[in-house]
Write an enzyme that holds these catalytic residues in place. Sequence first.
Site, PDB file in Angstrom:
ATOM      1  N   SER A 149     -10.115   9.268  26.637  1.00 42.42           N
ATOM      2  CA  SER A 149      -8.747   8.975  26.217  1.00 42.42           C
ATOM      3  C   SER A 149      -8.691   8.955  24.701  1.00 42.42           C
ATOM      4  O   SER A 149      -9.717   8.939  24.026  1.00 42.42           O
ATOM      5  CB  SER A 149      -8.319   7.624  26.764  1.00 42.42           C
ATOM      6  OG  SER A 149      -9.113   6.623  26.161  1.00 42.42           O
ATOM      7  N   LYS A 150      -7.493   8.916  24.164  1.00 41.07           N
ATOM      8  CA  LYS A 150      -7.311   8.880  22.711  1.00 41.07           C
ATOM      9  C   LYS A 150      -8.083   7.730  22.088  1.00 41.07           C
ATOM     10  O   LYS A 150      -8.714   7.866  21.056  1.00 41.07           O
ATOM     11  CB  LYS A 150      -5.819   8.703  22.388  1.00 41.07           C
ATOM     12  CG  LYS A 150      -5.118  10.034  22.256  1.00 41.07           C
ATOM     13  CD  LYS A 150      -4.282  10.081  21.004  1.00 41.07           C
ATOM     14  CE  LYS A 150      -4.050  11.518  20.605  1.00 41.07           C
ATOM     15  NZ  LYS A 150      -2.803  12.069  20.996  1.00 41.07           N
ATOM     16  N   ARG A 151      -8.030   6.604  22.780  1.00 38.07           N
ATOM     17  CA  ARG A 151      -8.684   5.408  22.245  1.00 38.07           C
ATOM     18  C   ARG A 151     -10.200   5.598  22.176  1.00 38.07           C
ATOM     19  O   ARG A 151     -10.894   4.973  21.396  1.00 38.07           O
ATOM     20  CB  ARG A 151      -8.343   4.227  23.166  1.00 38.07           C
ATOM     21  CG  ARG A 151      -8.531   2.866  22.566  1.00 38.07           C
ATOM     22  CD  ARG A 151      -7.696   1.875  23.347  1.00 38.07           C
ATOM     23  NE  ARG A 151      -8.051   1.903  24.771  1.00 38.07           N
ATOM     24  CZ  ARG A 151      -9.017   1.185  25.308  1.00 38.07           C
ATOM     25  NH1 ARG A 151      -9.745   0.397  24.567  1.00 38.07           N
ATOM     26  NH2 ARG A 151      -9.267   1.251  26.604  1.00 38.07           N
ATOM     27  N   HIS A 152     -10.714   6.482  23.018  1.00 41.01           N
ATOM     28  CA  HIS A 152     -12.159   6.637  23.109  1.00 41.01           C
ATOM     29  C   HIS A 152     -12.637   8.022  22.719  1.00 41.01           C
ATOM     30  O   HIS A 152     -13.378   8.659  23.457  1.00 41.01           O
ATOM     31  CB  HIS A 152     -12.631   6.334  24.530  1.00 41.01           C
ATOM     32  CG  HIS A 152     -12.488   4.897  24.897  1.00 41.01           C
ATOM     33  ND1 HIS A 152     -11.948   4.478  26.085  1.00 41.01           N
ATOM     34  CD2 HIS A 152     -12.796   3.787  24.208  1.00 41.01           C
ATOM     35  CE1 HIS A 152     -11.953   3.168  26.113  1.00 41.01           C
ATOM     36  NE2 HIS A 152     -12.459   2.724  24.982  1.00 41.01           N
TER      37      HIS A 152
END
Length: 465
Positions: A243-246
């Site tokens: 994901s964007k966060r990761h």
Amino acid sequence: MPNVRTRFAPSPTGFLHLGNARAALFSWAYARHHGGKFVLRIEDTDLERSTEEAVQVILDSMAWLGLDYDEGPIRQTARLARYREVIDAMLADGRAYRCYASREEIDALREAQRAAGQKPRYDGRWRPERAAGKTPPAGVTPVIRFRNPDDGQVAWDDLVKGPIAISNTELDDLVIARADLVPTYNFAVVIDDVDMAITHVVRGDDHVNNTPRQINIYRALGAPVPQFAHLPTILGPDGEKLSKRHGAVSVMQYPADGYLPEALFNYLARLGWSHGDAEKFPREKFIEWFDLAQVSRSAAQFDAAKLTWLNHEYMKEADDARLAELARPLIVAGGGMVAEGPDLTRVVALLKDRAPTVAALAEAAMLFYRELHAPPELAAQHLTSASKPVLAAFHTALSALPTWNRAEIAAAIKATLSTAGIKMPALAVPVRVAVTGVAQTPSLDAVLELFGRDKVLARLARHLD
Ligand code: GLU
């Protein structure tokens, strides 16, 4: 292996994320390991979604990671005439045909197949043998379809996934050019890989389902089929899709966040590939060791902490002047007055061991470049009537130093402590607050040396009567 030719073929429709970059890295490393050639191709036939900014991001990301290419960037939009030529030849002898089925017709076909519990697939209604005698409907511009073989199977020995076989009954007649004659991905990719004599196609395993269709096109062209290596997905730390966060961010976010290219390079190299228990290695070693045989078959997991650890290791050994140039814009952006403070290279030398990223380094360096504003509660707590005589004694000791260097300053600290009969914190904390505005800093003698005699004495003098 002679004449190895690999390519990286991104679509300029967004940013280049870690999955793309890892595919580029492995493809590049395979060519370099075998003394072959590495080609950069921009797959920009999706005219609506491709942008020039995205092309630039690809070029910037490659340059930043040091992935040099021997040929390219070659743009597919520059090769449209070539695709037309092949399509014409295939139309002429029935390897491809015009399909006049309207979208509504295809949708209705799919719906009926689904209702009958079948897998939706095109039924070949405009294949030449079935179209004979049919009048093409007015107003429909045809698409071009590839005449897929009806039976037999497509099999290949994937260099990462092992043997894979698909029956042709699973495949239908693929659209190879849209009504505007712009080729679709599966067709253009084959023409390009043939024309560019690509021997090894290294790409993400989201393309595994396309490969049998592509192999059928190679066969129809009578062209040698390259070897395929499909790289497993990169998952987030939670085991979910990245994901964007990761880490599903643009490669170019990493320099912005203060990561060094050699660290991201090394990190990506280890993402789904290993060489014994080597974790940190330079690019030369990666080229020497890299082989597709050691690419893991299972999904790789993104680990931000490991990337930061690697970055920290590379920070410690990076050249001070280089880090200074990377940190300078961040310090300036943060309001730091670099020109008015000590030499940034020397500041970097003092701080880099404790800074995992350039961003952290810049933040730590602000100590030397921001305006002095000790928070009032800090001043009230540490700049007291008890600390005044200590600061005065230290001021006197420093003023008397013949030269301003770390060893002399350390000696002055020691002398002041022993004369006043106090312990280090009783001197160091008020001095820090008075000179730097914070109570904690790296080693006091080193910090004072960098601030310089004039600034230190002037700032101490503000707290004397
Ligand atoms: N343009 C395709 C992509 O970005 C390339 C796939 C391939 O390497 O064949 O996914």
